[in-house]
Design an enzyme around this catalytic site. Structure first.
Site, PDB file in Angstrom:
ATOM      1  N   ASP A   1       0.864  -1.164   0.000  1.00  0.00           N
ATOM      2  CA  ASP A   1       0.000   0.000   0.000  1.00  0.00           C
ATOM      3  C   ASP A   1       0.913   1.230   0.000  1.00  0.00           C
ATOM      4  O   ASP A   1       2.112   1.123   0.294  1.00  0.00           O
ATOM      5  CB  ASP A   1      -0.902  -0.035   1.241  1.00  0.00           C
ATOM      6  CG  ASP A   1      -1.747   1.205   1.382  1.00  0.00           C
ATOM      7  OD1 ASP A   1      -2.458   1.553   0.421  1.00  0.00           O
ATOM      8  OD2 ASP A   1      -1.696   1.840   2.450  1.00  0.00           O
TER       9      ASP A   1
ATOM     10  N   ASP B   1      -1.786  -0.841   6.032  1.00  0.00           N
ATOM     11  CA  ASP B   1      -1.930  -0.121   7.296  1.00  0.00           C
ATOM     12  C   ASP B   1      -3.379   0.044   7.722  1.00  0.00           C
ATOM     13  O   ASP B   1      -3.681   0.900   8.563  1.00  0.00           O
ATOM     14  CB  ASP B   1      -1.298   1.278   7.176  1.00  0.00           C
ATOM     15  CG  ASP B   1      -2.146   2.220   6.324  1.00  0.00           C
ATOM     16  OD1 ASP B   1      -2.395   3.359   6.762  1.00  0.00           O
ATOM     17  OD2 ASP B   1      -2.578   1.818   5.227  1.00  0.00           O
TER      18      ASP B   1
ATOM     19  N   ASP C   1      -0.186   5.121   0.946  1.00  0.00           N
ATOM     20  CA  ASP C   1      -0.454   6.087   2.012  1.00  0.00           C
ATOM     21  C   ASP C   1      -0.492   5.415   3.374  1.00  0.00           C
ATOM     22  O   ASP C   1      -1.280   4.485   3.595  1.00  0.00           O
ATOM     23  CB  ASP C   1      -1.798   6.778   1.773  1.00  0.00           C
ATOM     24  CG  ASP C   1      -1.813   7.578   0.487  1.00  0.00           C
ATOM     25  OD1 ASP C   1      -1.808   8.807   0.563  1.00  0.00           O
ATOM     26  OD2 ASP C   1      -1.808   6.964  -0.597  1.00  0.00           O
TER      27      ASP C   1
END
Length: 221
Positions: free
Chosen positions: A7, A170, A9
């Protein structure tokens, strides 16, 4: 080839400061001033532009004003694209881990829910785009995470078998994507939502990117 898909961001980079700034640009244009706080609202920032606008509109007592949200979403994207790397920083040891994984024979790619053009711009501004063999954004395919197809495609474009990849993320979106894909998930604990990651029961938690190659080797053995 086995692949490691990241991922963007909140995983590879803390982009929250520039995202919050873009959202506050919209609220100032509405005559409301800076509604969001770069520290307290960082977790919402990493869920995307609409989530930030929705939070701000709720604070203004305008939670049901969908028309204004829709009108300002393109304004937010334009403001963000113009100042995409003012505050954004790669997390410590992130790119060292990417290089180490490639040296170990893994393909590496990115699967993000950031629009593809913005993700490409950010990665090039940070000087790291060429380190990744694939990059799938929110609008690259007809579907986006947590649908598993963007993850599968990121693995394919990185030269790998989609069923032999691991997703580094996240959020619950990343956890659910990996679960839907039937592959392992590693969630970072150093992002704005890090304290909640253990509750999602990923296959591994990551406290420092220096530890990632060993964790990946174990999960994809």
């Amino acid at each position: 080839m086995k692949t490691v898909i990241f991922d963007l961001d909140g995983t590879l980079a803390d982009t929250s400061g520039d995202l919050i700034a873009a959202a506050n640009h919209c609220f100032r244009a509405m005559g409301e001033g800076d509604v969001l706080d770069p520290s307290k609202d960082a977790g919402t920032a990493l869920r995307g532009g609409r989530a930030m606008l929705r939070l701000g509109m709720t604070r203004l007592g305008r939670a049901d004003d969908a028309a204004t949200l829709d009108r300002y979403y393109p304004v937010l994207l334009e403001a963000y694209g113009a100042s995409i790397d003012v505050h954004t920083k790669l997390y410590p040891h992130a790119m060292e881990a990417v290089a180490h994984l490639k040296d170990m024979g893994y393909g590496v790619g990115i699967c993000t829910n950031k629009p593809e053009a913005l993700a490409e711009t950010l990665l090039r501004r940070l000087g790291v785009r060429d380190n990744f063999m694939s990059m799938i954004g929110a609008d690259t395919l007809p579907t986006r995470k947590p649908d598993p197809e963007p993850l599968y495609e990121a693995a394919r474009r990185a030269g790998g078998d989609p069923m032999q990849c691991v997703l580094i993320g996240d959020s619950d979106t990343d956890r659910n994507t990996a679960k839907a894909a039937g592959v392992p998930c590693v969630l970072v604990t150093f992002g704005p939502a890090g304290g909640d990651m253990a509750a999602l029961e990923p296959e591994a938690l990551l406290q420092d990117f220096a530890d990632l190659p060993q964790i990946v080797d174990r999960l994809l053995a």
